[in-house]
Design a protein around this motif. Sequence first.
Motif, short mmCIF file in Angstrom:
data_model
loop_
_atom_site.label_atom_id
_atom_site.label_comp_id
_atom_site.label_asym_id
_atom_site.label_seq_id
_atom_site.Cartn_x
_atom_site.Cartn_y
_atom_site.Cartn_z
N PRO A 346 -92.01 95.16 -36.62
CA PRO A 346 -91.52 95.04 -35.25
C PRO A 346 -92.11 93.80 -34.56
CG PRO A 346 -93.21 96.74 -35.41
CD PRO A 346 -93.03 96.20 -36.79
N VAL A 347 -91.24 93.03 -33.95
CA VAL A 347 -91.71 91.84 -33.22
C VAL A 347 -91.15 91.89 -31.80
CG1 VAL A 347 -91.87 89.31 -33.23
CG2 VAL A 347 -91.56 90.53 -35.39
N GLU A 348 -92.02 91.69 -30.82
CA GLU A 348 -91.55 91.76 -29.43
C GLU A 348 -90.67 90.56 -29.10
OE1 GLU A 348 -94.48 92.57 -26.53
OE2 GLU A 348 -95.02 94.49 -27.44
N ARG A 349 -89.69 90.84 -28.26
CA ARG A 349 -88.76 89.78 -27.88
C ARG A 349 -89.46 88.55 -27.33
NH1 ARG A 349 -84.17 93.26 -24.69
NH2 ARG A 349 -84.30 94.94 -26.19
N LYS A 350 -90.50 88.81 -26.53
CA LYS A 350 -91.19 87.68 -25.92
C LYS A 350 -91.79 86.77 -26.99
CE LYS A 350 -94.59 86.26 -22.56
NZ LYS A 350 -94.81 85.21 -23.54
N MET A 351 -92.37 87.40 -28.01
CA MET A 351 -92.95 86.59 -29.08
C MET A 351 -91.86 85.84 -29.85
SD MET A 351 -95.41 87.30 -32.30
CE MET A 351 -96.75 87.65 -31.22
N ILE A 352 -90.74 86.51 -30.10
CA ILE A 352 -89.64 85.82 -30.80
C ILE A 352 -89.23 84.58 -30.02
CG2 ILE A 352 -87.28 86.01 -31.67
CD1 ILE A 352 -87.74 89.05 -31.91
#
Lengths: 366, 366
Positions: A346-352
């Motif tokens: 899982p990767v947070e949208r902000k990090m993407i």
Amino acid sequence: MKLSEREIVGSDFRYPIELHEDFVGLSEKLKNLKKVSQVFVFTNREIAGIYEKYITKELKNSNIPFHFIYLKAGEKNKHIDRMKKVYHQLIQAEADRNAVIIAFGGGVVGDFTGFVAATYQRGVRFVQVPTTLLASVDSSVGGKVAVNVDSGKNMVGAFYQPEFVFAPLFTLSTLPKKEWSCGIAEVVKHSFLDGGTFLETLSKSKRSDFSEKSDIVRYAIEESVRVKSQIVSQDEKESGLRAVLNLGHTTGHAIESLTSYKKYSHGEAVSVGLVTALLLSKEILGFSESNFQKAISMMNQLELPTVLEEKPELVLQHMEHDKKKDGNTLKYVLLEDFGKPKFGVPVERKMILDILKRHKGMKLHG
Amino acid sequence: MKLSEREIVGSDFRYPIELHEDFVGLSEKLKNLKKVSQVFVFTNREIAGIYEKYITKELKNSNIPFHFIYLKAGEKNKHIDRMKKVYHQLIQAEADRNAVIIAFGGGVVGDFTGFVAATYQRGVRFVQVPTTLLASVDSSVGGKVAVNVDSGKNMVGAFYQPEFVFAPLFTLSTLPKKEWSCGIAEVVKHSFLDGGTFLETLSKSKRSDFSEKSDIVRYAIEESVRVKSQIVSQDEKESGLRAVLNLGHTTGHAIESLTSYKKYSHGEAVSVGLVTALLLSKEILGFSESNFQKAISMMNQLELPTVLEEKPELVLQHMEHDKKKDGNTLKYVLLEDFGKPKFGVPVERKMILDILKRHKGMKLHG
């Protein structure tokens, strides 16, 4: 002449992938199948224009009646609407359950033909004769066949295995540059998933080494097939591990969709997506900077696209459109190291978004 | 209330066929499947008009989101042209690979729905809730799903097994007379193939014994499922033995086709065809006269059609149209005795014509 052979083994199937110089030997393979009533070669006019006379010459040696069925070229014709006509042609030619269908072409021909074979009279045997690098390394392993509907790509299909894959490498001589890139990008992806000697060997090669007669192409196909078949045999119906094959695809699909499937070939988009995945891997799984540099340098030598040219915000939007929303995160395939993929990270949208911005700002050419 | 259960076992599948009084228990079965995202009930307006409220009440107990998708009733709508719309509806409702599709209806609903389930996103799970006697005894076992194309019936399909079959017998209360005959004819066919106690029990019953609550119906379904599953498990992909299930079908198909699928239901046509097959069996395999009389008397008690009303010459023509010509003979499924079928028995056209003439001239009603 047969150059090499690898057996693909699943829970209820077993078939060889053979690399050949040309078509010689195809008839012998067909004659070894049991009780073949007729052979139907599905291809498109472009391929037929160049190779029909050669494959015809070979097929005559089998003494099995054969017919050509011509499909329209291009992804948009890999469509459910095109199936009725083909079924009708088979029925008109009195194709029975002992018919064998050959998919002679690239991935589009293979996907469409495989699905027709899987469903005509509840399934007749089929054979793949791939004419592109991508089809040789990708769609020839795994049994995924499908067609598009208006509301989605590959939404209708089956898992259906060929009797054998016969890759006539001389057909690569007419492969356009974009199609070479498309195939090489998948090869590179497989080498990232595998690590080891495959990756090392590939990192020492350059784009000009790739031609229909070069050892590196033969080696790249053999190794890609090995990597993919190892993964697929552990997860035939794509319920888990097989997801690692989507390395680079989350960003890749988004930029393909964002540019309306016109600017990039699938492989080129995946190539750019691999870079985003490696940046995320550094950030989240401790993938090393030196490995990252090695990957970029390898992709540059192989003349694959690495630079993100699209707006990060738009790329993220198209990812969310593509993927099922799971709260505030999207699931990624990432690497801890070469040869150590993890799926469902899982990767947070902000990090993407941050990483996409970093990717866009990077000077990646050596 | 669950009345009985039988497990169907194949090389790579295993599922139960359960007979129930009504829909109670269906939700529990669905909840026992893993990770179900949504349930889609495929049915037609006729069935929905009577039973939608009952099945809805039961499905609410599962706490899984569910939707109805309405198909047009009738064989002519079991057509490939009808598939696109349904795929689109599934995509619109965001059906993913964890969706489960329920085929709620008779054979037409089951065949069409099963093929949609087999192909949507390369296969999602499906469940059969048959509402006819024929669907309960026939299409619920064997995994054959298919649709029609303009040039042929069932020409496009798959072998695809359900997660389970849940037969709510109270739905038989609204089954039309013709549909009862259709199902009873298949039951009789199964009893001929099996012989023994099943046949003996059936030969002591009469048509008025058949109703949704009668023991004989429950018994007939259980025994038919047993017989068919024994045959199918020995030949899942229909390459040999499974052909015995076509007992009565050669003549049956011919008279269906000859009368443009209007005069006879499939089962009624098979019923007449069974008599032709028994006459040929007497002539060729020494099937006894007393067995023949027993069969006719049983079919009369069960009010199944036995008399051939069509012109023998025309029937033969339609057989030849239907079957692959193999010199001067056609292949038949015949019986040496009850319980001893033989398939692929070559019969000369002249003999078929003679037997059809004898059949047409016979006084078969007791």
